[in-house]
Design a protein around this motif. Structure first.
Motif, mmCIF file in Angstrom:
data_model
loop_
_atom_site.group_PDB
_atom_site.id
_atom_site.type_symbol
_atom_site.label_atom_id
_atom_site.label_comp_id
_atom_site.label_asym_id
_atom_site.label_seq_id
_atom_site.Cartn_x
_atom_site.Cartn_y
_atom_site.Cartn_z
ATOM 1 N N HIS A 70 18.539 -4.379 11.063
ATOM 2 C CA HIS A 70 18.284 -4.920 9.726
ATOM 3 C C HIS A 70 16.952 -5.652 9.709
ATOM 4 O O HIS A 70 16.548 -6.245 10.704
ATOM 5 C CB HIS A 70 19.422 -5.840 9.296
ATOM 6 C CG HIS A 70 20.655 -5.102 8.879
ATOM 7 N ND1 HIS A 70 21.551 -4.586 9.794
ATOM 8 C CD2 HIS A 70 21.118 -4.763 7.638
ATOM 9 C CE1 HIS A 70 22.536 -3.974 9.144
ATOM 10 N NE2 HIS A 70 22.286 -4.060 7.841
ATOM 11 N N GLU A 122 25.133 -5.833 2.665
ATOM 12 C CA GLU A 122 23.736 -6.249 2.492
ATOM 13 C C GLU A 122 23.546 -6.993 1.163
ATOM 14 O O GLU A 122 22.880 -8.035 1.109
ATOM 15 C CB GLU A 122 22.800 -5.040 2.544
ATOM 16 C CG GLU A 122 22.577 -4.476 3.939
ATOM 17 C CD GLU A 122 23.695 -3.576 4.424
ATOM 18 O OE1 GLU A 122 23.735 -3.261 5.622
ATOM 19 O OE2 GLU A 122 24.537 -3.185 3.584
ATOM 20 N N LEU A 145 23.119 -7.493 10.947
ATOM 21 C CA LEU A 145 22.929 -8.128 9.649
ATOM 22 C C LEU A 145 23.214 -9.620 9.741
ATOM 23 O O LEU A 145 22.501 -10.440 9.153
ATOM 24 C CB LEU A 145 23.819 -7.470 8.599
ATOM 25 C CG LEU A 145 23.799 -8.092 7.195
ATOM 26 C CD1 LEU A 145 22.381 -8.158 6.641
ATOM 27 C CD2 LEU A 145 24.713 -7.314 6.250
#
Length: 318
Positions: A70, A122, A145
């Motif tokens: 990410h 996200e 993430l």
């Protein structure tokens, strides 16, 4: 066979240029005759010299190792909360915390390949980040993430407190920060600042004594110091290459010392060494006063160990 007829041969090759004086092909490093802007270029290659001819579309990525993670700023955060710089990002900045794909180029640099499809995680993470909330309440969030979210929280706290940090200094706590939010980030940064201040006070006392010794040595060896300086830059580059690091810059500090800036494990470090021996005077990281027990060649392995043990504190920032 007469090899002289090949000396003037010019080949065409598409390569990514990241900046600096060289560009890396699959099997060799080439000197760039006139550095262009960073990006993908078609180079005319003659011998070991590459000349940028025109911008080009990426080539040669398919067979390279794929790295997913990410996005945090210009870094790809992957497994283990490792945050590596990713080069040649698109002109249109991707949304924060985007899932990305990159390929590891022949010199180890991560090159952007594309964005992956997003899930609900996200979008939820972005909303929590905007609202200043922690990520603890969101389930089924990929580890990369969570780590990228933690780095983003630390980044915001860093701006507010005026305390700089590098990802390798906080990697071991970044998941805790993602769960604890801003208070956890501020606590970690303040602890980091306290460790740096203690190191700086100790180094200041040592520095005064070393400066006096260096000045005396300079006066005794004045006729020979210029020759040693010229040789020193070459020795610095070779020492770092042998240790898996890359020299970025050197700066002379008086007649007996060099300030060395080098890249290692995706980070930049600044150290001060003795020009004649490459013994470390100030490692640029906290070594509890043991800087002079390390040489420039052994310093990268010390840095690696500190990162792996989650005890790295950088005291000199670029």
């Amino acid at each position: 066979m007469d090899y002289r007829k090949f000396l003037g041969k010019v080949e065409s090759e598409v390569l990514p240029y990241f900046g600096g004086a060289s560009v890396d092909a699959a099997s060799r490093r080439l000197r760039v005759s006139t550095p262009p802007a960073p990006g993908w270029w078609r180079f005319d290659v003659q011998g070991r010299t590459a000349t940028a001819r025109e911008p080009a579309e990426p080539q040669g990525l398919d067979g390279l190792p794929l790295v997913r993670g990410h996005l945090w700023g210009s870094r790809l955060v992957r497994e283990g909360a490792v945050a590596e710089p990713v080069k040649l990002l698109p002109e249109e900045e991707p949304p924060r915390l985007s899932p990305v794909r990159a390929r590891r180029w022949h010199d180890g640099t991560l090159v952007f390949e594309g964005l992956d499809f997003e899930g609900e995680a996200e979008g939820s993470a972005r909303l929590l980040l905007e609202e200043g909330r922690a990520l603890a309440e969101v389930k089924a969030v990929p580890a990369s993430l969570r780590a990228a979210f933690g780095y983003a929280v630390l980044e915001g706290a860093s701006r507010a407190l005026g305390i700089r940090f590098s990802p390798v200094e906080v990697r071991g706590q970044v998941l805790c920060v993602s769960e604890g939010g801003r208070p956890a980030a501020e606590a970690r940064l303040r602890a980091l600042a306290t460790e740096r201040d203690a190191h700086v006070r100790e180094m200041d006392a040592r520095q005064k004594a070393l400066e006096l010794q260096a000045e005396l040595a300079r006066l005794r060896s004045q006729p020979r110091h210029l020759e040693r300086q010229a040789q020193g830059a070459v020795r610095v580059e070779r020492a770092l290459e042998a240790a898996g690091a890359r020299l970025l810059d050197t700066r002379r500090l008086g007649s007996e010392r060099l300030e060395v800036t080098f890249g290692f494990m995706g980070e930049r470090f600044i150290s001060i060494v003795e020009a004649s021996t490459l013994q470390v005077v100030d490692a640029g990281i906290c070594l509890a006063g043991s800087d002079r027990e390390v040489t420039l060649e052994s310093l990268p392995s010390v840095i690696r160990e500190a990162i792996e043990d989650d005890v790295l504190v950088i005291t000199r920032h670029v």
